[in-house]
Design a protein around this motif. Sequence first.
Motif, PDB file in Angstrom:
ATOM      1  N   PRO A 269       0.828  -1.216   0.000  1.00 43.89           N
ATOM      2  CA  PRO A 269       0.000   0.000   0.000  1.00 43.89           C
ATOM      3  C   PRO A 269       0.857   1.260   0.000  1.00 43.89           C
ATOM      4  CG  PRO A 269      -0.762  -1.572   1.655  1.00 43.89           C
ATOM      5  CD  PRO A 269       0.547  -2.085   1.159  1.00 43.89           C
ATOM      6  N   ASN A 270       0.343   2.312  -0.618  1.00 43.91           N
ATOM      7  CA  ASN A 270       0.985   3.642  -0.635  1.00 43.91           C
ATOM      8  C   ASN A 270       2.397   3.611  -1.246  1.00 43.91           C
ATOM      9  OD1 ASN A 270      -1.245   4.762   0.741  1.00 43.91           O
ATOM     10  ND2 ASN A 270      -0.396   4.015   2.676  1.00 43.91           N
ATOM     11  N   SER A 271       2.628   2.713  -2.197  1.00 43.54           N
ATOM     12  CA  SER A 271       3.979   2.608  -2.762  1.00 43.54           C
ATOM     13  C   SER A 271       4.097   3.222  -4.150  1.00 43.54           C
ATOM     14  CB  SER A 271       4.386   1.132  -2.848  1.00 43.54           C
ATOM     15  OG  SER A 271       3.523   0.445  -3.740  1.00 43.54           O
ATOM     16  N   THR A 272       3.004   3.737  -4.714  1.00 46.91           N
ATOM     17  CA  THR A 272       3.070   4.253  -6.089  1.00 46.91           C
ATOM     18  C   THR A 272       3.995   5.454  -6.204  1.00 46.91           C
ATOM     19  OG1 THR A 272       1.085   5.563  -5.667  1.00 46.91           O
ATOM     20  CG2 THR A 272       0.783   3.427  -6.700  1.00 46.91           C
TER      21      THR A 272
ATOM     22  N   GLU B  30      -3.909  -6.642  -8.408  1.00 41.36           N
ATOM     23  CA  GLU B  30      -3.619  -5.512  -7.525  1.00 41.36           C
ATOM     24  C   GLU B  30      -2.281  -4.878  -7.881  1.00 41.36           C
ATOM     25  OE1 GLU B  30      -2.730  -4.607  -2.791  1.00 41.36           O
ATOM     26  OE2 GLU B  30      -3.351  -6.610  -3.441  1.00 41.36           O
TER      27      GLU B  30
ATOM     28  N   GLN C  69      -2.528  -2.935 -11.128  1.00 41.91           N
ATOM     29  CA  GLN C  69      -3.290  -1.711 -10.911  1.00 41.91           C
ATOM     30  C   GLN C  69      -2.433  -0.649 -10.223  1.00 41.91           C
ATOM     31  OE1 GLN C  69      -6.397  -1.180 -12.160  1.00 41.91           O
ATOM     32  NE2 GLN C  69      -5.956   0.932 -11.551  1.00 41.91           N
ATOM     33  N   LYS C  70      -1.603  -1.104  -9.264  1.00 39.36           N
ATOM     34  CA  LYS C  70      -0.699  -0.170  -8.596  1.00 39.36           C
ATOM     35  C   LYS C  70       0.229   0.501  -9.604  1.00 39.36           C
ATOM     36  CE  LYS C  70      -1.517  -0.615  -4.088  1.00 39.36           C
ATOM     37  NZ  LYS C  70      -1.824   0.530  -3.213  1.00 39.36           N
TER      38      LYS C  70
ATOM     39  N   ASP D   2      -1.601   2.994 -11.679  1.00 39.51           N
ATOM     40  CA  ASP D   2      -1.905   4.204 -10.919  1.00 39.51           C
ATOM     41  C   ASP D   2      -0.666   5.070 -10.669  1.00 39.51           C
ATOM     42  OD1 ASP D   2      -4.508   3.395 -10.786  1.00 39.51           O
ATOM     43  OD2 ASP D   2      -4.349   2.526  -8.773  1.00 39.51           O
TER      44      ASP D   2
END
Length: 503
Positions: free
Chosen positions: A7-10, A54, A57-58, A61
Amino acid sequence: LNWIASPNSTTAASFVATREIIKRGKSFTDGDYMKDSFIKISEHLFSDFKNKTEIIQKIKDMPLSAKTVKERAIKMAGNITNQQIKDINSAPAYSIACDESCDVIDIEQAALLCRYVNSDGPQEEMIELIPLKGQTRGEDICEAVLKCLNDNGINTNHLISVATDGAPSMRGSQKGFVTLLQKALDRNLLAFHCILHQEALCAKTFPPECMEVMNLVIKMVNKIIAKALNHRQFRALLDEVDSEYSDLLLHNKVRWLSRGEVLRRFVACLEHVKTFLKSKNLNYPQLEDTEWLEKLHFMVDMTSHLNMLNKSLQGRGNTALHMLEAVLSFERKLTVFARDVQRGTLSHFPSLREFKEAYHDHTLNGDYLQCAIVDMQTEFGSRFSEFRKEKMTLSFPVTPLEIDPSLLNTFPGVIQADLEMELADIADKDLWVSKFKSLTAELEDVTRQKAQLQIFSNMNYIKSKYRTRLTDESLQSCVKIKVTSYMPDVEKLSSDVRKQKSH
């Protein structure tokens, strides 16, 4: 892989992807291309993962537009600069080098490089690429460099040495950059004229007749290559006769190494060149003149020897001592070369030896060739006299316990009496002796690292004719990311970005 999918790694991933874009020489507008390639690779790479959807998608994004790439590049370059400044200010001493060159739209760019030692060992880094949009006098360069050092908070009290090329704006005795820098700092610095630049100047000391040979070769090569039809027909001829080479090379006056390569390729294709020029009714009687051909083959061998020296001097991590030793070694070789041509053995002149074997009736002018070599040796001795005087000082970091401190030209801020006492104190302490041996090994390791720090080559590649509107800040950021050995702190940068309300 877990990090990319977390999470929050983009944002962090976008920093990494941006750095790869710059490292590969891509422009800001290539951000979408890089992202599409990343997605296609990931489709295959994560095919067996349960959370493949997932992950993809990351990646989709991931903000990687041209604007984002630009902003990320500037942030990473700033982060790297902060790391550099911290290490420089922590070092007890550092040296700088300053060189300048025009970019594709004729803006003079001054590259400021710094060498120092941090916890990872000796470092050689570009601090800033400074645009000089007005005049480029010594005072302009000095003002720009001092402003760069002050704006970045770099402690000038630790600066002990400066290296430049031999241009009057750099080394003028009254208004040169080095002179003005020493006046501004109110102390003397160890000032050096770039060894590589001096070597290139020494290489231009061939007799006028030999230089005329080089100029005529370039003229003939241009006759063949500059016109498209001639070029195609000549390449077809080389292909038809199964030549070792498929083409001739053009000489780039900016790069000394190209001169030797042009001559070597020209001689290798000499018979085919004669045939082609005759077919075009281009008459060059020099190609049948044995005295002219003698000088041509002599130039092939000498430029080959000079190129070997030039390559040994290039590369990131070369110490001044290593470069000086390479030059002094070459001076000794010139004595061997002069004796070789005088005796006519030509053991070190393979091209000239082949010429002699092909033309049995021609007598080599050994005295002329020997004088040409001796003149070059004299030029080497004259130009590197200042380095020769400093050889013992340059050797001190490698063998400090074997040199009499009273014979050293000590660095600014070093009191000779204190140095003598300190060396006497540690001479018989195994801990310090082992540390000096370790430093010697590290310096040797750095010398073996031939990772090129080609600032201006990368500058011209990044700011090409297709990217002439690249801003100074963007150019500086891209070049720094491209050539630095530092890694930007991606975790810190991405966390700072996420703190913004818009994110």
